[in-house]
Design a protein around this motif. Structure first.
Motif, PDB file in Angstrom:
ATOM      1  N   ARG A 387       0.862  -1.177   0.000  1.00 28.28           N
ATOM      2  CA  ARG A 387       0.000   0.000   0.000  1.00 28.28           C
ATOM      3  C   ARG A 387       0.902   1.231   0.000  1.00 28.28           C
ATOM      4  N   ALA A 388       0.687   2.127  -0.951  1.00 24.54           N
ATOM      5  CA  ALA A 388       1.452   3.375  -1.027  1.00 24.54           C
ATOM      6  C   ALA A 388       0.617   4.504  -0.438  1.00 24.54           C
ATOM      7  N   LEU A 389       1.200   5.236   0.496  1.00 22.63           N
ATOM      8  CA  LEU A 389       0.530   6.355   1.148  1.00 22.63           C
ATOM      9  C   LEU A 389       1.189   7.647   0.692  1.00 22.63           C
ATOM     10  N   ASP A 390       0.453   8.511   0.007  1.00 25.85           N
ATOM     11  CA  ASP A 390       1.003   9.744  -0.537  1.00 25.85           C
ATOM     12  C   ASP A 390       0.462  10.947   0.217  1.00 25.85           C
ATOM     13  N   VAL A 391       1.359  11.875   0.541  1.00 27.30           N
ATOM     14  CA  VAL A 391       0.997  13.104   1.243  1.00 27.30           C
ATOM     15  C   VAL A 391       1.608  14.296   0.512  1.00 27.30           C
ATOM     16  N   ASP A 430      14.870  20.692   2.103  1.00 26.18           N
ATOM     17  CA  ASP A 430      15.429  20.027   3.286  1.00 26.18           C
ATOM     18  C   ASP A 430      14.838  18.645   3.524  1.00 26.18           C
ATOM     19  N   ALA A 431      14.425  17.970   2.471  1.00 27.44           N
ATOM     20  CA  ALA A 431      13.839  16.639   2.618  1.00 27.44           C
ATOM     21  C   ALA A 431      14.824  15.661   3.244  1.00 27.44           C
ATOM     22  N   GLY A 432      16.111  15.860   2.980  1.00 28.34           N
ATOM     23  CA  GLY A 432      17.110  14.952   3.520  1.00 28.34           C
ATOM     24  C   GLY A 432      17.109  14.886   5.032  1.00 28.34           C
ATOM     25  N   GLU A 433      16.695  15.961   5.686  1.00 24.50           N
ATOM     26  CA  GLU A 433      16.693  15.978   7.143  1.00 24.50           C
ATOM     27  C   GLU A 433      15.563  15.130   7.732  1.00 24.50           C
ATOM     28  N   MET A 434      14.615  14.722   6.894  1.00 23.17           N
ATOM     29  CA  MET A 434      13.538  13.853   7.377  1.00 23.17           C
ATOM     30  C   MET A 434      13.851  12.375   7.173  1.00 23.17           C
ATOM     31  N   LEU A 435      14.939  12.073   6.491  1.00 20.56           N
ATOM     32  CA  LEU A 435      15.154  10.714   6.013  1.00 20.56           C
ATOM     33  C   LEU A 435      15.502   9.721   7.110  1.00 20.56           C
ATOM     34  N   HIS A 436      16.277  10.139   8.102  1.00 20.18           N
ATOM     35  CA  HIS A 436      16.806   9.132   9.023  1.00 20.18           C
ATOM     36  C   HIS A 436      15.713   8.480   9.864  1.00 20.18           C
ATOM     37  N   ALA A 437      14.672   9.225  10.175  1.00 22.07           N
ATOM     38  CA  ALA A 437      13.565   8.618  10.905  1.00 22.07           C
ATOM     39  C   ALA A 437      12.970   7.462  10.100  1.00 22.07           C
ATOM     40  N   ALA A 438      12.827   7.661   8.796  1.00 24.43           N
ATOM     41  CA  ALA A 438      12.303   6.597   7.942  1.00 24.43           C
ATOM     42  C   ALA A 438      13.291   5.436   7.851  1.00 24.43           C
ATOM     43  N   ARG A 450       2.650   0.884  16.330  1.00 24.45           N
ATOM     44  CA  ARG A 450       3.522   1.445  17.368  1.00 24.45           C
ATOM     45  C   ARG A 450       3.896   2.894  17.033  1.00 24.45           C
ATOM     46  N   LEU A 451       3.970   3.189  15.730  1.00 23.54           N
ATOM     47  CA  LEU A 451       4.360   4.543  15.321  1.00 23.54           C
ATOM     48  C   LEU A 451       3.322   5.595  15.721  1.00 23.54           C
ATOM     49  N   TRP A 452       2.080   5.174  16.005  1.00 23.32           N
ATOM     50  CA  TRP A 452       1.091   6.131  16.499  1.00 23.32           C
ATOM     51  C   TRP A 452       1.567   6.794  17.794  1.00 23.32           C
ATOM     52  N   HIS A 453       2.460   6.131  18.511  1.00 18.07           N
ATOM     53  CA  HIS A 453       2.939   6.662  19.782  1.00 18.07           C
ATOM     54  C   HIS A 453       4.227   7.477  19.629  1.00 18.07           C
ATOM     55  N   ALA A 454       4.727   7.576  18.399  1.00 18.18           N
ATOM     56  CA  ALA A 454       5.868   8.443  18.115  1.00 18.18           C
ATOM     57  C   ALA A 454       5.302   9.773  17.624  1.00 18.18           C
ATOM     58  N   VAL A 455       5.124  10.708  18.544  1.00 19.23           N
ATOM     59  CA  VAL A 455       4.376  11.933  18.257  1.00 19.23           C
ATOM     60  C   VAL A 455       5.297  12.971  17.614  1.00 19.23           C
ATOM     61  N   PRO A 456       4.992  13.420  16.375  1.00 17.30           N
ATOM     62  CA  PRO A 456       5.832  14.437  15.739  1.00 17.30           C
ATOM     63  C   PRO A 456       5.572  15.828  16.316  1.00 17.30           C
ATOM     64  N   ALA A 457       6.619  16.606  16.456  1.00 20.55           N
ATOM     65  CA  ALA A 457       6.483  17.964  16.996  1.00 20.55           C
ATOM     66  C   ALA A 457       5.756  18.859  15.996  1.00 20.55           C
ATOM     67  N   GLU A 463       5.495  16.110  10.707  1.00 18.06           N
ATOM     68  CA  GLU A 463       4.076  15.762  10.836  1.00 18.06           C
ATOM     69  C   GLU A 463       3.594  14.889   9.678  1.00 18.06           C
ATOM     70  N   VAL A 464       4.415  14.759   8.652  1.00 19.14           N
ATOM     71  CA  VAL A 464       4.067  13.856   7.560  1.00 19.14           C
ATOM     72  C   VAL A 464       3.817  12.454   8.091  1.00 19.14           C
ATOM     73  N   TRP A 465       4.511  12.070   9.174  1.00 16.36           N
ATOM     74  CA  TRP A 465       4.313  10.736   9.739  1.00 16.36           C
ATOM     75  C   TRP A 465       2.881  10.564  10.261  1.00 16.36           C
ATOM     76  N   LEU A 466       2.340  11.605  10.889  1.00 14.44           N
ATOM     77  CA  LEU A 466       0.964  11.544  11.362  1.00 14.44           C
ATOM     78  C   LEU A 466      -0.007  11.465  10.183  1.00 14.44           C
ATOM     79  N   ARG A 467       0.266  12.255   9.131  1.00 17.17           N
ATOM     80  CA  ARG A 467      -0.600  12.217   7.953  1.00 17.17           C
ATOM     81  C   ARG A 467      -0.589  10.821   7.316  1.00 17.17           C
ATOM     82  N   TRP A 468       0.596  10.176   7.260  1.00 17.29           N
ATOM     83  CA  TRP A 468       0.673   8.812   6.730  1.00 17.29           C
ATOM     84  C   TRP A 468      -0.179   7.850   7.557  1.00 17.29           C
ATOM     85  N   LEU A 469      -0.026   7.941   8.863  1.00 21.50           N
ATOM     86  CA  LEU A 469      -0.762   7.026   9.742  1.00 21.50           C
ATOM     87  C   LEU A 469      -2.267   7.252   9.646  1.00 21.50           C
TER      88      LEU A 469
END
Length: 480
Positions: A387-391, A430-438, A450-457, A463-469
């Motif tokens: 499943r591909a999730l696009d934001v 600055d997309a590169g600065e988001m890469l290491h979390a992924a 489990r990632l629902w509990h990793a709250v983005p600031a 916050e893209v992680w929340l949008r994906w979830l």
């Protein structure tokens, strides 16, 4: 000719060779490293470091232009100061002087042998040295080939005689050309097109396919649009039939459609070849000029003592992946030398498992492209139920506070059966600065629940992680 003996001999003193040697020394081995050029290698002097320096000023200026109030209204022409950029580049590469790197080797307890090393027998390396007799080195346990790769020069009539640039000439430039034609559509081609366009050079890119083939297609589309907006003439599906260096010094590139493109210089960025052609591989039963086929401990298959590390393995031609391999190789060479136990299980201490499924990469174009793991297409080819999730990153609050016209996209590739991320791609400033979390999520196989509990600031691009979830949750609810 007497032979000096060491536990390990490393051929190539770039970042990969340095790390293999350092880890082996830390493991209690004596190490000699052989280098025919500059200690520090391609990355330090002609690739990663100078190229990113050339790109930085243009990126910073573009960000300032798109942040209302960052530049005074009457600030004059908004141009990159090319002379200042080149001065900074020269500082970064230390004027192509490797004294500091040599001192590091000495401090680390690694012996440097200057010259061109060739394998002349089992565990034997002979080093040709300018103005001195050849040196013969013997390895008690292992030899590691860390010679990297070089630019591929395609077999196009007239190209070799046209004195083309490779990435080395492009990053070491002293005098800006008026115009530049670039053959290729990969990372080097796109980054150098971005940099040279920011310098006011008229740039033409001739690519046989879409740009940045191998990442998610939308990434190449963003970069293509951005380059064209910056004045770059991007031509895909271009077939070059001949190259001629004219009497006036300009280069003419003939295309299959009957058109021609002329420019002051031509940069070839069509791929890489291994630097193994004059390494003496034939002396140990291997094919000269070939990529080295290695197992996950980086040992050449069929050999008990020869290792290939970094670009020469053709696994992941990236400095950070080469250094990752080097840490595993240096450690395993030391363990085997001492008769210790090798941890060669997947994700073990002595293997390079991440080379297969979790390779991160950043392309420093405008916008940046950052990716790790598998694309959706690659995952499907492996039989993964995807499943591909696009934001749209422009809809993230953190994007609106960064720029007036932020453009970007992010895709998460989910393995539906396991509920984990197997790939991610980010495109944007600055997309590169988001890469290491992924990268951590992919390597750690962190369950999405489990990632629902990793709250983005808030408000950040993370916050893209929340949008994906949220998208995953909604789509899951619909599918059930």
């Amino acid at each position: 000719m007497d032979a000096a003996e060491y536990d390990l001999i490393v051929i190539g003193a770039g970042p990969v060779g340095e790390n293999v040697a350092d880890r082996a020394v830390q493991g209690g081995l004596s190490v000699a490293i052989v280098e025919s050029e500059l200690v520090g290698g391609e990355c330090s002097y002609w690739a990663c470091m100078p190229s990113k320096t050339l790109l930085r000023a243009g990126a910073a200026l573009a960000a300032a232009v798109d942040a209302p109030g960052a530049l005074p209204a009457a600030s004059g022409p908004r141009r990159v100061d090319v002379a200042a950029v080149l001065r900074r580049r020269d500082e970064i590469v230390h004027e192509w002087n490797d004294a500091g790197q040599v001192q590091w080797l000495q401090d680390a307890g690694i012996e440097l042998v200057r010259g061109h090393g060739r394998l002349t027998g089992e565990r034997e390396v002979t080093v040709a040295r300018d103005g001195a007799d050849a040196a013969r080195l013997r390895a008690r346990y292992a030899v590691a080939v860390c010679t990297g790769s070089a630019a591929l020069l395609p077999d196009i009539p007239g190209l070799a005689d046209a004195r083309p640039w490779t990435s080395r000439e492009a990053t070491a430039v002293q005098q800006m050309p008026e115009s530049l034609v670039i053959l290729g559509g990969g990372v080097v081609a796109c980054e150098m097109a971005t940099a040279y366009a920011s310098f006011g050079v008229a740039v033409t890119v001739l690519a046989r396919s879409a740009l940045l083939h191998g990442v998610e297609p939308f990434a190449g589309e963003f970069v293509t649009d951005s380059l064209r907006a910056a004045g770059v003439d991007v031509r895909t599906d271009a077939q070059v039939t001949a190259v001629v260096r004219e009497d006036d010094g300009r280069v003419r590139v003939d295309l299959s459609e009957g058109e021609s493109v002329t420019a002051s210089e031509i940069l070839v960025a069509t791929g890489r070849v291994p630097r193994t052609g004059d390494l003496g591989l034939e002396a140990v039963g291997l094919e000269p000029g070939a990529w080295l086929d290695v197992d996950d401990t980086l040992r050449v298959r069929g050999s008990a003592w020869l290792y290939g590390v970094g670009d020469v393995t053709h696994r992941a031609l990236l400095t950070h992946q080469g250094k990752y391999q080097a840490r595993a190789a240096g450690d395993v060479i030391a363990v085997r030398a001492h008769g210790g136990e090798v941890d060669d299980a997947p994700w073990g201490a002595h293997v390079a498992t991440a080379d297969h499924d979790a390779v991160p990469q950043v392309v420093f174009t405008a916008p940046e492209v950052a990716a790790v793991g598998l694309t959706a297409a690659q995952a499907e080819e492996r039989g993964i139920r995807v499943r591909a999730l696009d934001v749209d990153l422009a809809q993230i609050a953190g994007a609106s506070t960064r720029a007036a016209h932020y453009r970007g996209q992010a895709r998460a590739v989910v393995d539906e059966d396991r509920g984990v991320l197997v790939g991610a791609t980010f495109v944007g400033e600055d997309a590169g600065e988001m890469l290491h979390a992924a990268t951590i999520a992919v390597v750690g196989e962190v369950p999405l629940h489990r990632l629902w509990h990793a709250v983005p600031a808030y408000p950040t691009l993370s916050e893209v992680w929340l949008r994906w979830l949220e998208a995953y949750g909604r789509e899951s609810a619909v599918s059930t």
